[in-house]
Design a protein around this motif. Structure first.
Motif, PDB file in Angstrom:
ATOM      1  N   VAL A 254       0.841  -1.209   0.000  1.00 44.42           N
ATOM      2  CA  VAL A 254       0.000   0.000   0.000  1.00 44.42           C
ATOM      3  C   VAL A 254       0.875   1.257   0.000  1.00 44.42           C
ATOM      4  O   VAL A 254       0.531   2.269  -0.624  1.00 44.42           O
ATOM      5  CB  VAL A 254      -0.944   0.007   1.221  1.00 44.42           C
ATOM      6  CG1 VAL A 254      -1.810   1.261   1.230  1.00 44.42           C
ATOM      7  CG2 VAL A 254      -1.837  -1.217   1.215  1.00 44.42           C
TER       8      VAL A 254
ATOM      9  N   LEU B 289       7.347   6.724   4.828  1.00 42.85           N
ATOM     10  CA  LEU B 289       8.436   7.696   4.942  1.00 42.85           C
ATOM     11  C   LEU B 289       9.797   7.159   4.495  1.00 42.85           C
ATOM     12  O   LEU B 289      10.444   7.767   3.653  1.00 42.85           O
ATOM     13  CB  LEU B 289       8.499   8.251   6.364  1.00 42.85           C
ATOM     14  CG  LEU B 289       7.333   9.175   6.721  1.00 42.85           C
ATOM     15  CD1 LEU B 289       7.385   9.559   8.183  1.00 42.85           C
ATOM     16  CD2 LEU B 289       7.337  10.418   5.855  1.00 42.85           C
TER      17      LEU B 289
ATOM     18  N   TYR C 171       6.056   6.512  -4.050  1.00 45.99           N
ATOM     19  CA  TYR C 171       6.580   6.691  -5.400  1.00 45.99           C
ATOM     20  C   TYR C 171       6.021   7.957  -6.020  1.00 45.99           C
ATOM     21  O   TYR C 171       6.753   8.762  -6.611  1.00 45.99           O
ATOM     22  CB  TYR C 171       6.219   5.469  -6.256  1.00 45.99           C
ATOM     23  CG  TYR C 171       6.910   5.465  -7.598  1.00 45.99           C
ATOM     24  CD1 TYR C 171       8.296   5.490  -7.666  1.00 45.99           C
ATOM     25  CD2 TYR C 171       6.185   5.445  -8.784  1.00 45.99           C
ATOM     26  CE1 TYR C 171       8.944   5.501  -8.884  1.00 45.99           C
ATOM     27  CE2 TYR C 171       6.819   5.454 -10.004  1.00 45.99           C
ATOM     28  CZ  TYR C 171       8.194   5.487 -10.056  1.00 45.99           C
ATOM     29  OH  TYR C 171       8.833   5.508 -11.257  1.00 45.99           O
ATOM     30  N   TYR C 172       4.712   8.159  -5.870  1.00 50.55           N
ATOM     31  CA  TYR C 172       4.103   9.363  -6.433  1.00 50.55           C
ATOM     32  C   TYR C 172       4.682  10.602  -5.756  1.00 50.55           C
ATOM     33  O   TYR C 172       5.051  11.575  -6.410  1.00 50.55           O
ATOM     34  CB  TYR C 172       2.582   9.310  -6.254  1.00 50.55           C
ATOM     35  CG  TYR C 172       1.879  10.439  -6.955  1.00 50.55           C
ATOM     36  CD1 TYR C 172       1.521  10.338  -8.292  1.00 50.55           C
ATOM     37  CD2 TYR C 172       1.595  11.626  -6.281  1.00 50.55           C
ATOM     38  CE1 TYR C 172       0.906  11.378  -8.952  1.00 50.55           C
ATOM     39  CE2 TYR C 172       0.977  12.679  -6.933  1.00 50.55           C
ATOM     40  CZ  TYR C 172       0.634  12.546  -8.264  1.00 50.55           C
ATOM     41  OH  TYR C 172       0.030  13.582  -8.924  1.00 50.55           O
TER      42      TYR C 172
ATOM     43  N   PRO D  35       2.988   2.920  -3.793  1.00 47.53           N
ATOM     44  CA  PRO D  35       2.477   3.940  -4.717  1.00 47.53           C
ATOM     45  C   PRO D  35       2.465   5.341  -4.117  1.00 47.53           C
ATOM     46  O   PRO D  35       2.803   6.313  -4.801  1.00 47.53           O
ATOM     47  CB  PRO D  35       1.048   3.477  -5.026  1.00 47.53           C
ATOM     48  CG  PRO D  35       0.957   2.088  -4.575  1.00 47.53           C
ATOM     49  CD  PRO D  35       2.009   1.861  -3.548  1.00 47.53           C
ATOM     50  N   ILE D  36       2.115   5.435  -2.815  1.00 52.39           N
ATOM     51  CA  ILE D  36       2.092   6.754  -2.167  1.00 52.39           C
ATOM     52  C   ILE D  36       3.496   7.347  -2.191  1.00 52.39           C
ATOM     53  O   ILE D  36       3.711   8.487  -2.608  1.00 52.39           O
ATOM     54  CB  ILE D  36       1.609   6.653  -0.703  1.00 52.39           C
ATOM     55  CG1 ILE D  36       0.256   5.942  -0.615  1.00 52.39           C
ATOM     56  CG2 ILE D  36       1.534   8.021  -0.062  1.00 52.39           C
ATOM     57  CD1 ILE D  36      -0.232   5.725   0.803  1.00 52.39           C
TER      58      ILE D  36
ATOM     59  N   ARG E  14       8.447  11.088  -6.968  1.00 53.29           N
ATOM     60  CA  ARG E  14       8.756  11.338  -8.376  1.00 53.29           C
ATOM     61  C   ARG E  14       7.925  12.426  -9.020  1.00 53.29           C
ATOM     62  O   ARG E  14       8.419  13.185  -9.843  1.00 53.29           O
ATOM     63  CB  ARG E  14       8.535  10.059  -9.189  1.00 53.29           C
ATOM     64  CG  ARG E  14       9.572   9.019  -9.016  1.00 53.29           C
ATOM     65  CD  ARG E  14      10.180   8.618 -10.355  1.00 53.29           C
ATOM     66  NE  ARG E  14      11.161   9.607 -10.796  1.00 53.29           N
ATOM     67  CZ  ARG E  14      12.408   9.652 -10.348  1.00 53.29           C
ATOM     68  NH1 ARG E  14      12.825   8.782  -9.467  1.00 53.29           N
ATOM     69  NH2 ARG E  14      13.245  10.565 -10.783  1.00 53.29           N
ATOM     70  N   TYR E  15       6.644  12.460  -8.687  1.00 54.41           N
ATOM     71  CA  TYR E  15       5.740  13.312  -9.466  1.00 54.41           C
ATOM     72  C   TYR E  15       5.237  14.530  -8.708  1.00 54.41           C
ATOM     73  O   TYR E  15       4.934  15.539  -9.316  1.00 54.41           O
ATOM     74  CB  TYR E  15       4.552  12.494  -9.974  1.00 54.41           C
ATOM     75  CG  TYR E  15       4.982  11.403 -10.918  1.00 54.41           C
ATOM     76  CD1 TYR E  15       5.345  11.700 -12.222  1.00 54.41           C
ATOM     77  CD2 TYR E  15       5.042  10.079 -10.499  1.00 54.41           C
ATOM     78  CE1 TYR E  15       5.763  10.701 -13.093  1.00 54.41           C
ATOM     79  CE2 TYR E  15       5.450   9.080 -11.353  1.00 54.41           C
ATOM     80  CZ  TYR E  15       5.809   9.398 -12.652  1.00 54.41           C
ATOM     81  OH  TYR E  15       6.225   8.421 -13.506  1.00 54.41           O
TER      82      TYR E  15
ATOM     83  N   MET F  69       1.840  20.200  -3.942  1.00 56.02           N
ATOM     84  CA  MET F  69       1.436  18.795  -3.917  1.00 56.02           C
ATOM     85  C   MET F  69       2.394  17.982  -3.050  1.00 56.02           C
ATOM     86  O   MET F  69       1.995  17.064  -2.339  1.00 56.02           O
ATOM     87  CB  MET F  69       1.423  18.265  -5.357  1.00 56.02           C
ATOM     88  CG  MET F  69       0.791  16.901  -5.500  1.00 56.02           C
ATOM     89  SD  MET F  69      -0.886  16.865  -4.884  1.00 56.02           S
ATOM     90  CE  MET F  69      -1.768  17.105  -6.388  1.00 56.02           C
TER      91      MET F  69
ATOM     92  N   PHE G 167       1.474  15.830   0.318  1.00 55.92           N
ATOM     93  CA  PHE G 167       1.801  14.429   0.564  1.00 55.92           C
ATOM     94  C   PHE G 167       2.614  14.276   1.844  1.00 55.92           C
ATOM     95  O   PHE G 167       2.413  13.343   2.610  1.00 55.92           O
ATOM     96  CB  PHE G 167       2.554  13.828  -0.630  1.00 55.92           C
ATOM     97  CG  PHE G 167       1.649  13.125  -1.590  1.00 55.92           C
ATOM     98  CD1 PHE G 167       1.431  11.759  -1.483  1.00 55.92           C
ATOM     99  CD2 PHE G 167       0.979  13.835  -2.573  1.00 55.92           C
ATOM    100  CE1 PHE G 167       0.568  11.115  -2.350  1.00 55.92           C
ATOM    101  CE2 PHE G 167       0.123  13.197  -3.443  1.00 55.92           C
ATOM    102  CZ  PHE G 167      -0.083  11.832  -3.343  1.00 55.92           C
ATOM    103  N   TYR G 168       3.546  15.225   2.074  1.00 56.98           N
ATOM    104  CA  TYR G 168       4.368  15.138   3.270  1.00 56.98           C
ATOM    105  C   TYR G 168       3.498  15.235   4.529  1.00 56.98           C
ATOM    106  O   TYR G 168       3.541  14.367   5.407  1.00 56.98           O
ATOM    107  CB  TYR G 168       5.417  16.255   3.259  1.00 56.98           C
ATOM    108  CG  TYR G 168       6.284  16.264   4.481  1.00 56.98           C
ATOM    109  CD1 TYR G 168       7.266  15.285   4.648  1.00 56.98           C
ATOM    110  CD2 TYR G 168       6.120  17.214   5.480  1.00 56.98           C
ATOM    111  CE1 TYR G 168       8.051  15.273   5.785  1.00 56.98           C
ATOM    112  CE2 TYR G 168       6.905  17.208   6.603  1.00 56.98           C
ATOM    113  CZ  TYR G 168       7.867  16.238   6.753  1.00 56.98           C
ATOM    114  OH  TYR G 168       8.642  16.230   7.877  1.00 56.98           O
TER     115      TYR G 168
END
Lengths: 308, 268
Positions: free
Chosen positions: A99, A196, A105-106, A102-103, A109-110, A115, A119-120
């Motif tokens: 799970v 993290l 990685y996104y 993906p969090i 990288r992106y 944004m 996420f942080y």
């Protein structure tokens, strides 16, 4: 008066300058005394007690050094507890890695600018918000009259849920008294600890490595499998140290959400409390230490500590 | 050519993950307003502000909140002092056993809380130390040291040694250098570490169940309610307030350490 005070400060200061070891000693002494006496001293006291045994007739502690208490751990009832906890810790860790990836990685990288901050903080706030409140939230979610059952009924999937719950071992009377419930809460509560370090590892993957992989004809899937995943592995292992260790030692989640079968933490709690069998409680407490010691040793060999 | 747009599946998985992390907390907020007081019924049959007033008039909630704030404040102060000393020593010199000291500081949170808890409890029993606010603080300060230490070490690393030397060249002694050069440079890191230590202590329950006597900290109060629910609406309100109270120091610590290379909360 001021002058003599100034003089003392100056003299102490000079002594520190001439003898840096002295300053080091002064700096280190208070924290080392605290951790050494309060913490290591207590750990040692616990370890010692695990080598005592309890007299079955009087219920008093027999202060002779013996391995009898450790042998008790191997009795089927106790060994089941160890096995159950380790299996739960392992499945929570695997699920958390899946799970979290993906969090992380996104985010690595992106996500850019606001944004990235989203996420942080999006991972940090759940990580730091109250553990008990998070467990409580799941008590609300998993309750029979709660939101999850309501949604399941809403989409007409009650039959599916009942089929899952009627499965042996993982099932139970309802979600809140089954291993599935315990598993979900563990996954939820420890997930940020996985995100993290994985994100930290992915941030360090150089962009040109991915371009090189693409230039050499790798499909995105191949790049993921052969370039990104191996580089993220130390981060995943670092995260797994948290998810694994935290699940091993937790006694509150399985007590509130789960079947009545015990986990290691609950066994420790029960034996030191009402049962008054401190030696057995201590021996149980040594189990996670040994498992984690082994785990950390493996992780160190894989270079996971650089990702912490 | 690498495209800067994320694949749709990845985007969905990432945002679904974030939603998974946040929806349960949002749910707490809804439940604080429900009119239902006997079960966890969803959807709430009605919304009311009544329970806020009821909670406000509960002396037991105030007493445990007061104890939690007291314990967290004292533990934070101890952790700031000890964590900073340790960080200063580790970052200024290479010496024998340096790695072991980092390990020693991290150990209280690396090992499961129950081990810290039962160790302390058996040590207090062996030493005939009665359980009190003091024993709670002893436990909390021990595992709070690491968060201050982590923040302070990261900042000390960025603090250039030449600043300290310049201060000495200009005639300042060690204490003046600390007061006027080092402290201003590390203060935000200490504040951030202190806030996180406060949040950590304010929320701690596992070690506390072993080191508390009859007193109830707020998490212990919550735990009682979780095991034997008696006043669900009051618990809902308390849960919501706890979420709000812990968010503030986290956001504060984030803004204080933002832009630095260190991340405030890593290694909780």
């Amino acid at each position: 008066m001021v002058a003599s005070h100034q003089g003392l400060a100056q003299r102490v200061s000079d002594a520190f300058w001439r003898r840096p070891r002295l300053l080091l000693l002064v700096l280190l002494l208070p924290p080392l005394l605290w951790l050494g006496v309060v913490y290591v001293g207590s750990l040692f006291a616990l370890l010692v007690q695990s080598f005592f045994s309890i007299d079955e007739f009087t219920g008093l502690i027999n202060y002779e050094v013996t391995l009898k208490t450790y042998a008790e751990l191997l009795q089927p009832a106790n060994f089941d507890i160890i096995l159950r906890t380790t299996l739960m810790a392992a499945s929570v860790t695997v699920a958390a890695a899946i799970v979290a990836f993906p969090i992380a990685y996104y985010a690595a990288r992106y996500a850019r600018g606001p944004m990235k901050a989203l996420f942080y903080l999006g991972v940090m706030l759940p990580l730091w918000s109250s553990y008990l409140v998070k467990v409580y939230a799941w008590k609300l979610i998993l309750a029979k009259e709660g939101i999850l059952n309501w949604m399941v009924e809403g989409i007409g999937a009650s039959a599916v849920l009942n089929a899952v719950l009627s499965m042996p071992v993982i099932g139970g009377g309802s979600l809140s008294v089954s291993y599935i419930g315990t598993f979900l809460v563990f996954l939820y509560v420890w997930l940020p600890y996985m995100v993290l370090p994985v994100q930290a590892a992915l941030e360090r993957v150089p962009q040109n490595l991915l371009e090189a992989s693409g230039d050499l004809g790798a499909s995105p899937g191949q790049t993921l499998r052969h370039v990104i995943l191996p580089l993220a592995l130390p981060g995943i292992i670092a995260g797994s140290i948290f998810t694994f260790s935290l699940t091993l030692g937790d006694y509150i989640i399985p007590q509130i959400i789960g079947s009545s079968r015990l986990f290691i933490g609950q066994a420790v709690y029960a034996h030191q409390g009402t049962a008054g069998n401190i030696p057995l409680a201590a021996a149980f407490a040594v189990v996670p230490i040994v498992i984690m010691g082994f785990y950390l040793w493996m992780a160190k060999r894989k270079g996971a500590f650089d990702a912490l | 050519m690498h495209s800067e747009r994320a694949p749709l599946a990845l985007k969905i998985a990432a945002f679904a993950g974030l939603a998974f992390l946040h929806l349960p907390i949002v749910l707490i907020f809804v439940y604080a307003f429900t009119t239902e007081d006997r079960s966890y019924q969803w959807p709430p049959p009605g919304l009311t502000l009544k329970w806020f007033g009821v909670t406000w008039n509960r002396p037991d909630v105030w007493a445990s909140l007061g104890l939690s704030l007291k314990v967290a404040s004292v533990s934070t102060v101890i952790a700031i002092v000890l964590g900073t000393l340790c960080a200063a020593a580790v970052s200024r010199a290479k010496f024998f056993g340096r790695e072991s000291i980092s390990l020693l500081v991290i150990l209280p949170i690396a090992l499961p809380g129950i081990i810290t808890g039962i160790s302390l409890r058996s040590a207090f029993n062996l030493g005939d130390i009665p359980f009190s606010t003091l024993t709670i603080v002893l436990g909390h300060a021990t595992f709070c040291i690491v968060v201050v230490y982590n923040n302070a070490v990261a900042r000390f690393r960025r603090l250039s040694g030449s600043l300290v030397e310049a201060s000495a060249d200009l005639g300042a002694n060690s204490f003046q250098t600390f007061r006027h050069v080092i402290l201003p440079n590390i203060s935000t890191a200490l504040l951030a570490g202190g806030m996180l230590a406060f949040a950590l202590s304010f929320d701690e329950v596992i070690v506390t169940t072993f080191t508390a006597g009859q007193q109830q900290t707020l998490p212990i109060w919550m735990l009682e309610e979780l095991v034997r629910p008696r006043q669900r609406p009051v618990t809902n309100v308390v849960a919501m307030v706890v979420v709000l109270v812990t968010f503030l120091p986290i956001l504060g610590a984030y803004y204080l350490t933002r832009g630095g290379t260190e991340t405030a909360g890593v290694g909780k």
